[in-house]
Structure formats: structure tokens, C-alpha cells
Design an enzyme around this catalytic site. Structure first.
Site, short mmCIF file in Angstrom:
data_model
loop_
_atom_site.label_atom_id
_atom_site.label_comp_id
_atom_site.label_asym_id
_atom_site.label_seq_id
_atom_site.Cartn_x
_atom_site.Cartn_y
_atom_site.Cartn_z
N ALA A 53 25.17 9.84 -27.17
CA ALA A 53 25.66 9.11 -26.00
C ALA A 53 27.06 9.60 -25.61
CB ALA A 53 25.66 7.62 -26.27
N GLY B 181 0.84 -1.20 0.00
CA GLY B 181 0.00 0.00 0.00
C GLY B 181 0.87 1.24 0.00
N GLY B 182 0.32 2.32 0.53
CA GLY B 182 1.05 3.58 0.56
C GLY B 182 2.35 3.49 1.34
C1 HXC Z 1 -3.80 -3.92 12.27
C2 HXC Z 1 -2.75 -5.82 11.57
C3 HXC Z 1 -2.54 -5.26 10.30
C4 HXC Z 1 -3.02 -3.93 10.09
C5 HXC Z 1 -1.70 -7.22 10.29
N1 HXC Z 1 -2.22 -7.04 11.51
N2 HXC Z 1 -1.89 -6.14 9.53
N3 HXC Z 1 -3.37 -5.16 12.54
N4 HXC Z 1 -3.63 -3.31 11.11
N5 HXC Z 1 -2.83 -3.33 8.93
C6 HXC Z 1 -2.20 -7.97 12.62
C7 HXC Z 1 -3.06 -9.20 12.40
O1 HXC Z 1 -4.37 -8.94 12.82
C8 HXC Z 1 -2.37 -10.21 13.28
O2 HXC Z 1 -2.74 -9.98 14.63
C9 HXC Z 1 -0.92 -9.84 13.17
O3 HXC Z 1 -0.89 -8.48 12.73
C10 HXC Z 1 -0.16 -10.68 12.17
O4 HXC Z 1 -0.91 -10.70 10.97
P1 HXC Z 1 -1.24 -12.05 10.18
O5 HXC Z 1 -2.26 -11.71 9.18
O6 HXC Z 1 -1.52 -13.14 11.15
O7 HXC Z 1 0.18 -12.36 9.52
P2 HXC Z 1 0.50 -12.95 8.11
O8 HXC Z 1 -0.33 -14.17 7.85
O9 HXC Z 1 1.99 -13.11 8.07
O10 HXC Z 1 0.05 -11.86 7.04
C11 HXC Z 1 0.67 -10.58 7.02
C12 HXC Z 1 -0.11 -9.62 6.10
C13 HXC Z 1 -1.60 -9.57 6.54
C14 HXC Z 1 -0.02 -10.10 4.67
C15 HXC Z 1 0.58 -8.26 6.21
O11 HXC Z 1 -1.63 -9.38 7.97
C16 HXC Z 1 -2.36 -8.48 5.89
O12 HXC Z 1 -2.78 -8.64 4.75
N6 HXC Z 1 -2.58 -7.42 6.61
C17 HXC Z 1 -3.35 -6.31 6.15
C18 HXC Z 1 -2.60 -5.52 5.10
C19 HXC Z 1 -3.31 -4.30 4.69
O13 HXC Z 1 -4.29 -4.37 3.93
N7 HXC Z 1 -2.91 -3.16 5.27
C20 HXC Z 1 -3.52 -1.92 5.02
C21 HXC Z 1 -2.90 -1.45 3.71
S1 HXC Z 1 -3.41 0.14 3.28
P3 HXC Z 1 -2.69 -11.11 15.75
O14 HXC Z 1 -3.31 -10.48 16.93
O15 HXC Z 1 -3.43 -12.28 15.20
O16 HXC Z 1 -1.23 -11.40 15.96
C22 HXC Z 1 -2.21 1.05 3.87
C23 HXC Z 1 -2.39 2.47 3.58
C24 HXC Z 1 -1.14 3.23 3.83
O17 HXC Z 1 -1.32 0.64 4.47
C25 HXC Z 1 -1.32 4.56 3.19
C26 HXC Z 1 -0.14 5.42 3.40
C27 HXC Z 1 -0.26 6.64 2.58
#
Ligand code: HXC
Length: 519
Positions: free
Chosen positions: A407, A171-172
Site C-alpha cells: 500500500a 435496460g441498456g
Molecule cells: C414507448 C413508452 C415507453 C417505451 C413508457 N412509455 N415507456 N412508450 N416506449 N419504452 C409511455 C407509456 O406508454 C405512457 O404513455 C408514458 O410513456 C408514461 O408511461 P407510464 O407507464 O404511464 O409511466 P409510469 O407509470 O411512471 O412508469 C414508467 C416506466 C414504465 C416504469 C418507465 O413506463 C415502463 O416500464 N416502461 C417500459 C420500460 C421498458 O421496458 N423499456 C424498454 C427497456 S429495454 P401515455 O401515452 O400513457 O402517456 C431497453 C433496451 C435499450 O430500453 C437497449 C440499449 C442498448
């Protein structure tokens, strides 16, 4: 509470903080072949040098019951320490705490360490391993990212910024590393993309794996996003330590000079014979680089991306130097969009941080064709020209063989303020190669010739005439565009002497808010 208990409380809190999201999650991290944030920092810094800050920071979110789930340190470990005795500032996202996802307080911690690095004029190294914005926090997490981005931008060209990707970066969140100077990715476990495979599938219908979309291989070879691809985290940490050794602390300092035990006047006889007689035959430019730099040690950047140009760091008489070299061993060393962008960015980094530039030229020109024109070779080639022409650091150029057309001008020519421009006797500095030139100049005459023998003889004569006139360095030397024609085996010595003479170089560009490089 008695004072003794207060001390015990502190010790207990520290133990608790060091466990991050708890032993179970640490074990899970290890089971994926990953180290924890603190383990990574320990490996990166000189033994015992790490001073951690903000260990007791926790998040302030009350959405979705999050107030009941708090961890000391909240998802990122920050602080400072040393690498080979030189100060660096670090942050490492802690995947064991909410997947290293970025909260408002976590962003504040990262900003704190970046502000300190700026104030102290020391490099900042960020280790990324995060699920992106903390979903429960909503917009404050987004604002946190933007705070970090702004600091990355302001620190650019002031302190070196290095990003290691040791886990997810999606993402971002990708834009913080993208704003830094160098990105390093591990072969397994690391990926970077603006939108993940699931979103890609739902929006465009494309089915693609995480690795194929944004793994280390893709970014180190196809997109050029990653400057370094390493087998594992230990190798990545070693790479960062090595990289730091070539860099100054900030834009007002010089890179450290290392004692040199390699004779500066070492002759390399091999170089007198390295250029093949047939101008269309390739050779490996890396052999030339390895032969002339201190102890044959060259740290290549972007090794597997746009391999037709080579960039990286080495030392001459102990002085850190950026090398840019065409690679005749890969698509004849021709300049294309990717090679131009790759080299331009490297040159601008070196110029920002007072690292002198050595350019080794063997370039047949810019890659022709609609593919390159549509991709904007005009603008990308201009980037390279701009970077060279704008650079004020010492610039030494050695032309080994071909230096044709536009070049020739681009590759650190005299007129783009090359300080010392040398050529080997095998250099061919011309508007174009002999065969192409004769086709243009004599095409009409040749097309009228019917006798094949007569035609071949005519072409051979004209080609020889052209070669005599232009396929050598002496016409350019006669105009002073080449300062000297040097014996190849003596290149190391001549390059070192040139850089020694340039130590006191003072050159600045006209005052302006900033330039407008063709982006
Ligand atoms: C809160 C999160 C989290 C998030 C993971 N966790 N991502 N908590 N916010 N964004 C937590 C999970 O709930 C879990 O908690 C622990 O972290 C580990 O995650 P898992 O999913 O069990 O690990 P894994 O299977 O290794 O997968 C990792 C992952 C997946 C691929 C990163 O967690 C995932 O897809 N997360 C969401 C990604 C996402 O969509 N992020 C937002 C993107 S938008 P527990 O309690 O079970 O340990 C963004 C915008 C930024 O970032 C903009 C900036 C300008």
C-alpha cells in the site's frame, strides 16, 4: 399565408413544442415531485442563457399507428447555455413524450448535441428520465443507443461528461450514463438497473423492490454506480453546477483558477496534535482535509461508497485539485477492492483533465482474506497502482501516519513518479506494522518461551527496536524517498508551494495506442 401569419405560426409552434406531451402529462410529472425537461434545464443554466436546438424534430415511426401521435421535439430537449459564464451542452429527456423513451430521431438529437460539445470542447450534461428504447420503433431505437454509446466513448477523456438520473433509467439505457464521468441520482424517483424487478422475479425468483434493486441509496453505497446522491432535483442541479466549477472545459485546458482569500501560509495548530499516540486509534481524515484546503471547502465524490478512502475536489490557492486520502476513521483506512477501484477512477479522471493530485496517506495495507482475494484484490489494487503510475499531472503526497507494505508503494510513492513526497514526523513507513513484523521475525523464539513475563518483555523490546528503526519517516527520508519531513500545522503552505513549483511540470508517457489497465 401572409408573412404576419407565418410569424404567428412560429410563435404558436414554439408554444406547442414547449408543452411537450401536453399539460396533463406535465401535471402528472409535477405530481410525482419531478420537474419537466425544460424546467430542469432552466434551473441548471445561467438565467436566459439556454439556446434550444431541434425543437421541431418529430419521430418518423409508423408502427402501431404512431404516425398519428407526434410531439414537437420528440422526447428530448437539447441545446447549449452557460454555467457561471462557461459554455456547456445539455440534453434532458422529456418524460411527458412517450415516457422519454428513445426513438431514432431522439438519438439523433442527443448525438447532435454531443458532437457539438466535442467540436467546441465543452462539457456535456445529460438529464435522464426515460422508459428506455421506444418499444414501437424496435431496432432503430437500439441503433440510436449504440450511436450515443460510441460518442460517450470517444468523448471520454476529451470533454467532461456528467449524467443526472432524475427518473427511470433501465435496460441498456444505463450504459450511456455508465460511460460518462459522473452519475448523480435523486433520493426519490430515480433508479438504474439492467433488468427491472419483474424480470428479476421471473428469471431468478428473487423478489425485490425497485428501490432496493437500483435506487439512489443502493448505487451510492453498495454498487458505487452513483457518484452523488442528492435529496431532490434542485440539490442535484446545484451539485452539477458546483462540480463544473472544478473542471476545465476539455482535456487541453486547465480548470478555472478562483481568486483565493484564504491565506496560503495559514497555520493549523490542531494538526500538530491530531495523530493519536496509540497507532490503533482512528481519527477523521476529513478534519485534515478541511483544515488545509481553501476556506475548508471540499466537494466529496462517492461520499458513502468505500468510505475507507476519500476522494474529491478542493482548491489550493484557487487551483482546482483532486484529493485522495485514506480514512483511518473507517476500517482503519485499509485498501480493499472497492476503495482501490473508486480511487483509481478518480485519479484517471483528474489526470485526463489536468487536475493536480494531492494524496494524504495513512494506510495499514491491503485487506487480507479469502473474501478480498476471491473478489480480485490483486487486479483491483493494480488498477490503483496503474492509475497513479500512469498519471502525469502534478502529484504531491503527504504521509501522515502509516504507510505499510504494498500500500505504501501504491499510494503515490516516489517510485510511481510522485513529484513531492512529504511526511509528518508521525509517519511510519515500513514493510508492516511493528506487532506483525515481530511475530514474523521472532515467532520461533517467542513460541519456545515458557515464562509469560519473559515473553512479554522480549516482545516489548523487539517491538521498540523495530519501531525505533522503521516507525518513523527518517529511514525513507535518508534514501530521498521522502523529500522532506514537515510540521503538520504547516501542511497547507507546503502543499501550495509544492503545487506552485509544479506548475510548469512536463511529463508524457511513451507513445502507444493505449495502455492496458488491469480491468
Ligand atoms: C414507448 C413508452 C415507453 C417505451 C413508457 N412509455 N415507456 N412508450 N416506449 N419504452 C409511455 C407509456 O406508454 C405512457 O404513455 C408514458 O410513456 C408514461 O408511461 P407510464 O407507464 O404511464 O409511466 P409510469 O407509470 O411512471 O412508469 C414508467 C416506466 C414504465 C416504469 C418507465 O413506463 C415502463 O416500464 N416502461 C417500459 C420500460 C421498458 O421496458 N423499456 C424498454 C427497456 S429495454 P401515455 O401515452 O400513457 O402517456 C431497453 C433496451 C435499450 O430500453 C437497449 C440499449 C442498448
Amino acid at each position: 399565408m401572409e408573412n404576419k401569419e407565418k410569424v404567428k405560426q412560429l410563435i404558436d409552434l414554439r408554444v406547442q413544442a414547449k408543452l411537450g406531451g401536453g399539460q396533463k402529462r406535465i401535471d402528472s410529472q409535477h405530481s410525482k415531485g419531478k420537474f419537466t425537461a425544460r424546467e430542469r434545464i432552466t434551473m441548471l443554466l445561467d438565467e436566459g442563457s439556454f439556446e434550444e436546438l431541434d425543437m421541431f424534430v418529430t419521430h418518423r415511426c409508423t408502427n402501431f399507428g404512431l404516425e398519428k401521435e407526434k410531439y414537437l421535439g420528440d422526447g428530448v430537449v437539447i441545446g447549449h447555455g452557460t454555467i457561471e459564464g462557461r459554455s456547456v451542452y445539455v440534453f434532458a429527456q422529456d418524460f411527458t413524450v412517450f415516457g422519454g423513451s428513445l426513438s431514432e430521431t431522439m438519438a439523433q438529437k442527443i448525438c447532435k448535441v454531443m458532437d457539438l460539445a466535442m467540436k467546441m470542447g465543452a462539457p456535456v450534461i445529460g438529464i435522464n428520465d426515460s422508459g428506455g428504447a421506444r418499444i414501437q420503433e424496435g431496432v432503430t431505437a437500439l441503433a440510436g443507443y449504440a450511436e450515443i454509446f460510441e460518442r460517450n466513448i470517444l468523448a471520454s477523456g476529451v470533454i467532461p461528461q456528467i449524467s443526472a438520473i432524475f427518473g427511470p433509467c433501465a435496460g441498456g439505457a444505463v450504459y450511456s450514463p455508465a460511460l460518462t464521468d459522473f452519475i448523480l441520482m435523486t433520493e426519490e424517483n430515480s433508479y438504474m438497473f439492467v433488468t427491472g424487478p419483474k424480470v428479476v422475479k421471473s428469471v431468478t425468483g428473487e423478489s425485490i423492490s425497485t428501490e432496493d434493486l437500483g435506487g439512489a441509496k443502493i448505487h451510492a453505497t453498495k454498487s458505487g454506480v452513483a457518484h452523488f446522491r442528492v435529496e431532490n432535483e434542485q440539490a442535484g442541479i446545484e451539485k452539477i453546477r458546483e462540480l463544473i466549477s472544478y473542471l476545465p472545459q476539455n482535456n487541453l485546458e486547465e480548470a478555472p483558477v478562483v481568486p483565493c482569500n484564504d491565506p496560503i501560509n495559514r497555520l493549523e495548530d490542531e494538526l500538530n496534535e491530531i495523530i493519536p499516540d496509540n497507532p490503533n486509534q482512528p481519527y477523521d481524515m476529513k478534519r485534515v482535509i478541511n483544515a488545509i484546503v481553501d476556506n475548508g471547502k471540499f466537494m466529496e465524490v462517492h461520499e458513502n461508497y468505500a468510505k475507507n478512502i476519500i476522494v474529491g475536489f478542493a482548491r489550493f490557492n484557487g487551483v482546482s485539485t483532486g484529493i485522495i486520502a485514506n480514512q483511518p476513521g473507517f476500517i482503519a483506512g485499509i485498501l480493499d477492492c472497492d476503495a482501490s477501484r473508486k480511487a483509481a477512477r478518480f485519479i484517471r479522471f483528474c489526470d485526463a483533465f489536468n487536475i493536480p493530485l494531492l494524496t494524504l496517506v495513512d494506510v495499514p495495507g491491503f485487506l487480507p482474506g479469502s473474501g478480498q482475494e476471491y473478489a480480485g484484490i490483486i487486479i483491483h489494487g493494480a488498477k490503483l497502482m496503474f492509475a497513479y503510475g500512469e498519471a502525469t499531472v502534478p502529484k504531491v503526497t503527504v504521509t501522515l501516519r502509516k504507510s505499510y507494505g504494498g500500500a505504501h508503494d501504491v499510494m503515490s510513492s516516489k517510485q510511481l513518479r510522485g513529484d513531492f513526497n512529504y511526511a509528518w514526523p508521525t509517519a511510519e513507513i515500513a514493510v508492516m506494522g511493528a506487532a506483525g513484523a515481530i511475530e514474523v521475525l521472532e515467532g520461533r523464539t517467542i513460541s519456545k518461551m515458557e515464562d509469560p513475563e519473559e515473553k512479554a518483555k522480549f516482545i516489548a523490546e523487539k517491538t521498540a527496536e523495530y519501531k525505533d528503526k522503521f516507525s518513523n519517516p527518517y529511514q525513507a527520508a535518508a534514501y530521498g524517498y521522502i523529500d522532506d519531513v514537515i510540521e503538520p500545522r504547516n501542511t497547507r503552505f507546503r502543499v501550495i508551494r509544492a503545487f506552485q513549483a509544479l506548475q510548469t511540470k512536463k511529463l508524457s508517457n511513451p507513445l502507444k495506442k493505449h495502455s492496458n489497465i488491469p480491468l
